[in-house]
Scaffold this active site. Structure first.
Site, short mmCIF file in Angstrom:
data_model
loop_
_atom_site.label_atom_id
_atom_site.label_comp_id
_atom_site.label_asym_id
_atom_site.label_seq_id
_atom_site.Cartn_x
_atom_site.Cartn_y
_atom_site.Cartn_z
N MET A 41 0.84 -1.20 0.00
CA MET A 41 0.00 0.00 0.00
C MET A 41 0.88 1.25 0.00
O MET A 41 0.41 2.35 0.33
CB MET A 41 -0.94 -0.01 1.21
CG MET A 41 -1.91 -1.19 1.15
SD MET A 41 -3.43 -0.93 2.08
CE MET A 41 -2.79 -0.63 3.71
N HIS A 96 9.57 -3.50 3.30
CA HIS A 96 9.05 -3.75 1.95
C HIS A 96 10.20 -4.00 0.97
O HIS A 96 10.11 -4.86 0.09
CB HIS A 96 8.29 -2.52 1.42
CG HIS A 96 7.06 -2.17 2.18
ND1 HIS A 96 6.97 -1.08 3.01
CD2 HIS A 96 5.84 -2.76 2.23
CE1 HIS A 96 5.75 -1.01 3.52
NE2 HIS A 96 5.04 -2.02 3.08
N GLN A 102 -10.28 -2.71 2.62
CA GLN A 102 -9.78 -3.35 3.83
C GLN A 102 -9.74 -2.41 5.04
O GLN A 102 -9.27 -2.81 6.10
CB GLN A 102 -8.42 -3.99 3.57
CG GLN A 102 -7.26 -3.03 3.39
CD GLN A 102 -6.02 -3.73 2.88
OE1 GLN A 102 -5.94 -4.13 1.73
NE2 GLN A 102 -5.02 -3.89 3.74
N ASP A 156 2.53 -9.36 9.01
CA ASP A 156 1.08 -9.56 8.91
C ASP A 156 0.84 -11.05 8.80
O ASP A 156 0.46 -11.57 7.74
CB ASP A 156 0.53 -8.78 7.71
CG ASP A 156 0.72 -7.29 7.89
OD1 ASP A 156 0.03 -6.71 8.72
OD2 ASP A 156 1.61 -6.73 7.23
N ASN A 214 4.08 3.92 0.98
CA ASN A 214 4.74 4.44 2.19
C ASN A 214 5.80 3.41 2.63
O ASN A 214 5.81 2.97 3.76
CB ASN A 214 3.72 4.73 3.29
CG ASN A 214 4.34 5.59 4.38
OD1 ASN A 214 4.22 5.33 5.56
ND2 ASN A 214 5.05 6.62 3.97
O1 PAF Z 1 -0.06 -5.79 3.63
C1 PAF Z 1 -0.49 -4.87 2.89
O2 PAF Z 1 0.17 -3.84 2.66
C2 PAF Z 1 -1.89 -4.99 2.28
O3 PAF Z 1 -2.78 -5.62 3.15
C3 PAF Z 1 -1.89 -5.66 0.91
C4 PAF Z 1 -1.44 -7.11 0.99
C5 PAF Z 1 -0.99 -4.90 -0.05
C6 PAF Z 1 -3.32 -5.65 0.32
O4 PAF Z 1 -3.80 -4.35 0.19
#
Ligand code: PAF
Length: 274
Positions: free
Chosen positions: A26, A33, A57, A147, A28
């Site tokens: 998402m 990442h 979400q 997550d 940022n």
């Molecule tokens: O973990 C995230 O950043 C989000 O939940 C994802 C997997 C990109 C889905 O929007």
């Protein structure tokens, strides 16, 4: 590195490739990442990152409107990490009509832990992830273990729909004091940031106790919740679960300890495999 914003441009950019390896985000972005992007690199013939803040979400009280959108900085970091292609659609591009078809993950996976406190979250995640994996023609995709429940739910969705995509988990990256990297860490005040290490410290204490043979999970969880509360946190849960499906553990199960707690107005999550 190519940056595309539309589905036709994405399809064009993908044409020469057979095995895209995708990191959905998402935006940022932080080092966590970028580590996923580096992990994705050897998995395919094209490394793709997606950047899309997915309204589906977020709950009505959540931070959808204020979620930081930092596309230029994200793209600079992705390029340095070796990403080949960024897909960053607008909402109008990705949801041109109301998304009335949705993935409904089973309650056993989603009514516990994060699902209990974020109703609809996993339905929103699964729906967008299915769309993202489909339009990027992913043959492998990397998701962070921070997550943990999200990774588990996505793995099971991909398995049940027989999607020809390898789902790979990436280890959590941590700051020097142990705080798990997260886009939401940026919401913490200086004082909160100094205190934030307490979440992972309480999980580590449980992991150590369990490794030493303590099976009194409920007491360990209650003690951790109490001491977080005493330090000003508002914990949603601290839970020892089995890794496979996040249900209550049986003897011999591989375990994970997970927590979510609010510090001021920032909700943080973390976990450790035991
Ligand atoms: O973990 C995230 O950043 C989000 O939940 C994802 C997997 C990109 C889905 O929007």
């Amino acid at each position: 590195m190519q940056i595309v914003h539309t589905l036709p441009a994405l399809a064009d950019a993908l044409k020469p490739y057979r095995h895209p390896a995708v990191v959905p985000t998402m935006g940022n972005l932080h080092e966590g990442h970028l580590a996923l992007v580096r992990q994705a690199k050897p998995l395919g013939d094209l490394t793709v990152a997606t950047i899309f803040v997915n309204r589906l979400q977020f709950g009505p009280q959540d931070d959808f409107d204020t979620y930081p959108r930092t596309l230029a900085a994200d793209c600079a970091q992705l390029e340095a990490a070796g990403c080949d292609l960024v897909f960053a659609p607008t909402e109008a591009e990705f949801y041109p009509e109301p998304q009335t078809f949705r993935i409904a993950p089973p309650a056993a996976l989603t009514d516990v832990l994060e699902g209990e406190f974020r109703p609809g979250f996993f339905a929103g995640v699964c729906t967008v992830v299915l769309k993202l994996l489909s339009c990027t023609q992913a043959r492998s995709a990397v998701f962070g273990k921070k997550d943990y429940q999200q990774l588990m739910v996505i793995r099971q969705m991909v398995r049940q729909f027989n999607l020809p995509i390898a789902i790979v988990g990436g280890e959590t990256r941590r700051a020097a004091d142990g705080l798990a990297m997260s886009s939401r860490n940026g919401y913490l005040s200086e004082a909160e940031r100094a205190q934030a290490r307490e979440l992972h410290a309480s999980l580590q204490a449980i992991a150590q106790a369990v490794r030493a043979g303590n099976t009194g999970y409920a007491a360990l969880e209650a003690h951790a919740m109490e001491s977080l509360r005493a330090k000003g946190w508002q914990p949603d849960y601290v839970a020892v679960r089995r890794q496979a499906d996040l249900q209550a553990p049986h003897p011999g199960d591989a375990l994970v300890v997970l927590a979510a707690a609010r510090l001021g107005s920032t909700r943080l999550i973390d976990n450790f495999e035991i």
